[in-house]
Design a protein around this motif. Sequence first.
Motif, PDB file in Angstrom:
ATOM      1  N   GLY A  88       0.820  -1.209   0.000  1.00  0.00           N
ATOM      2  CA  GLY A  88       0.000   0.000   0.000  1.00  0.00           C
ATOM      3  C   GLY A  88       0.857   1.264   0.000  1.00  0.00           C
ATOM      4  O   GLY A  88       2.013   1.229  -0.414  1.00  0.00           O
ATOM      5  N   PRO A  89       0.332   2.380   0.488  1.00  0.00           N
ATOM      6  CA  PRO A  89      -1.005   2.522   1.066  1.00  0.00           C
ATOM      7  C   PRO A  89      -2.122   2.480   0.020  1.00  0.00           C
ATOM      8  O   PRO A  89      -3.242   2.111   0.322  1.00  0.00           O
ATOM      9  CB  PRO A  89      -0.954   3.893   1.748  1.00  0.00           C
ATOM     10  CG  PRO A  89       0.058   4.660   0.960  1.00  0.00           C
ATOM     11  CD  PRO A  89       1.084   3.648   0.532  1.00  0.00           C
ATOM     12  N   TYR A  90      -1.762   2.862  -1.228  1.00  0.00           N
ATOM     13  CA  TYR A  90      -2.753   2.960  -2.293  1.00  0.00           C
ATOM     14  C   TYR A  90      -2.384   2.016  -3.433  1.00  0.00           C
ATOM     15  O   TYR A  90      -1.210   1.723  -3.669  1.00  0.00           O
ATOM     16  CB  TYR A  90      -2.815   4.385  -2.879  1.00  0.00           C
ATOM     17  CG  TYR A  90      -2.609   5.483  -1.887  1.00  0.00           C
ATOM     18  CD1 TYR A  90      -3.505   5.693  -0.843  1.00  0.00           C
ATOM     19  CD2 TYR A  90      -1.498   6.346  -1.979  1.00  0.00           C
ATOM     20  CE1 TYR A  90      -3.305   6.709   0.077  1.00  0.00           C
ATOM     21  CE2 TYR A  90      -1.297   7.360  -1.067  1.00  0.00           C
ATOM     22  CZ  TYR A  90      -2.204   7.534  -0.036  1.00  0.00           C
ATOM     23  OH  TYR A  90      -1.987   8.539   0.870  1.00  0.00           O
ATOM     24  N   LEU A  91      -3.399   1.589  -4.147  1.00  0.00           N
ATOM     25  CA  LEU A  91      -3.218   0.959  -5.454  1.00  0.00           C
ATOM     26  C   LEU A  91      -3.474   2.042  -6.491  1.00  0.00           C
ATOM     27  O   LEU A  91      -4.580   2.592  -6.560  1.00  0.00           O
ATOM     28  CB  LEU A  91      -4.191  -0.207  -5.621  1.00  0.00           C
ATOM     29  CG  LEU A  91      -4.299  -0.817  -7.025  1.00  0.00           C
ATOM     30  CD1 LEU A  91      -2.947  -1.237  -7.568  1.00  0.00           C
ATOM     31  CD2 LEU A  91      -5.277  -1.989  -7.007  1.00  0.00           C
ATOM     32  N   VAL A  92      -2.459   2.365  -7.277  1.00  0.00           N
ATOM     33  CA  VAL A  92      -2.506   3.489  -8.215  1.00  0.00           C
ATOM     34  C   VAL A  92      -2.667   2.943  -9.628  1.00  0.00           C
ATOM     35  O   VAL A  92      -1.873   2.099 -10.064  1.00  0.00           O
ATOM     36  CB  VAL A  92      -1.224   4.342  -8.105  1.00  0.00           C
ATOM     37  CG1 VAL A  92      -1.282   5.529  -9.057  1.00  0.00           C
ATOM     38  CG2 VAL A  92      -1.024   4.817  -6.665  1.00  0.00           C
TER      39      VAL A  92
END
Length: 301
Positions: free
Chosen positions: A200-204
């Motif tokens: 993570g923190p994000y999937l871009v």
Amino acid sequence: MKVVAINQEGQYRLGVKRSDGIIDILSALERLPDSEVPTSIMDVIAGGESAVESLNSYVELLLQSPDHGNDLLLREEEVQFGPCVPAPNKIICVGLNYRQHAIETNAAIPEFPILFNKFNNTLTGHLQDVVLPEQVTSQVDYEAELVIVIGRTAKNVGKEQALDHVFGYCCANDLSARELQMRTSQWLLGKSCDGFSPLGPYLVTKDEIADPNALVIKCFVNGDERQHSNTSDMIFHCDEVVSYISRHMTLVPGDIILTGTPEGVVLGYPVDKRVYLKPGDIVTIEIEGLGQLTNRMVSEA
């Protein structure tokens, strides 16, 4: 678009990261129903571009409405993060894939990608504690890694078409228990302890990343920079890795590929200068365009 897994009592809810906060999509749908909107990260990945477009349109509509928008925005510090790909079918890792990392560990430059795997028990999220398995190891090392997330089924794809099968990218920390990794010729044991793949923190989504083979990648331990490199130092670049793996096994939406780590790991230091991770250490992985993934190491209960 950036999507996140919101951990609510062990259930992973779909979140969309905005500059001013994170939207819990399931909560939003209770107020503004839309049967076309995906409700989980795995659904978004499986739905590909059409799912992303549907989700993006829904979020824009939601935020334009005074009755539905701003109070659904969560501050990041309020969110319990799960792994941004909660249920991959396969977790495939590439070893010794940075030229300088191979050099620092006195390893030969690989002629072919070195592949190994992890399991879903290793997955955890941003800001989640990682329990060090102190009964079996005292040599846990960090590894900053770029992760490729597959978005379309890939079998025997060429290098030129490989990235067309990618959904997006994220950060990972390929935590490694070195004495367990080196105990036998197979690395699996040292790579697969619980919590050893923070994600993570994000999937871009891939449209936000112009070139995955030209990203600054860093690792910090307690604020001290330990790794600082660029994905351009990969021996086998992202398109080559996807193509190579697809010639040997079918990749499906949601599969993740950890693409290797640059120089600067503890294993690369002289033996008398190696200081492995200990309880209380805070490790942050930072990759250009993908954010910062942070986890604290803690003792076993």
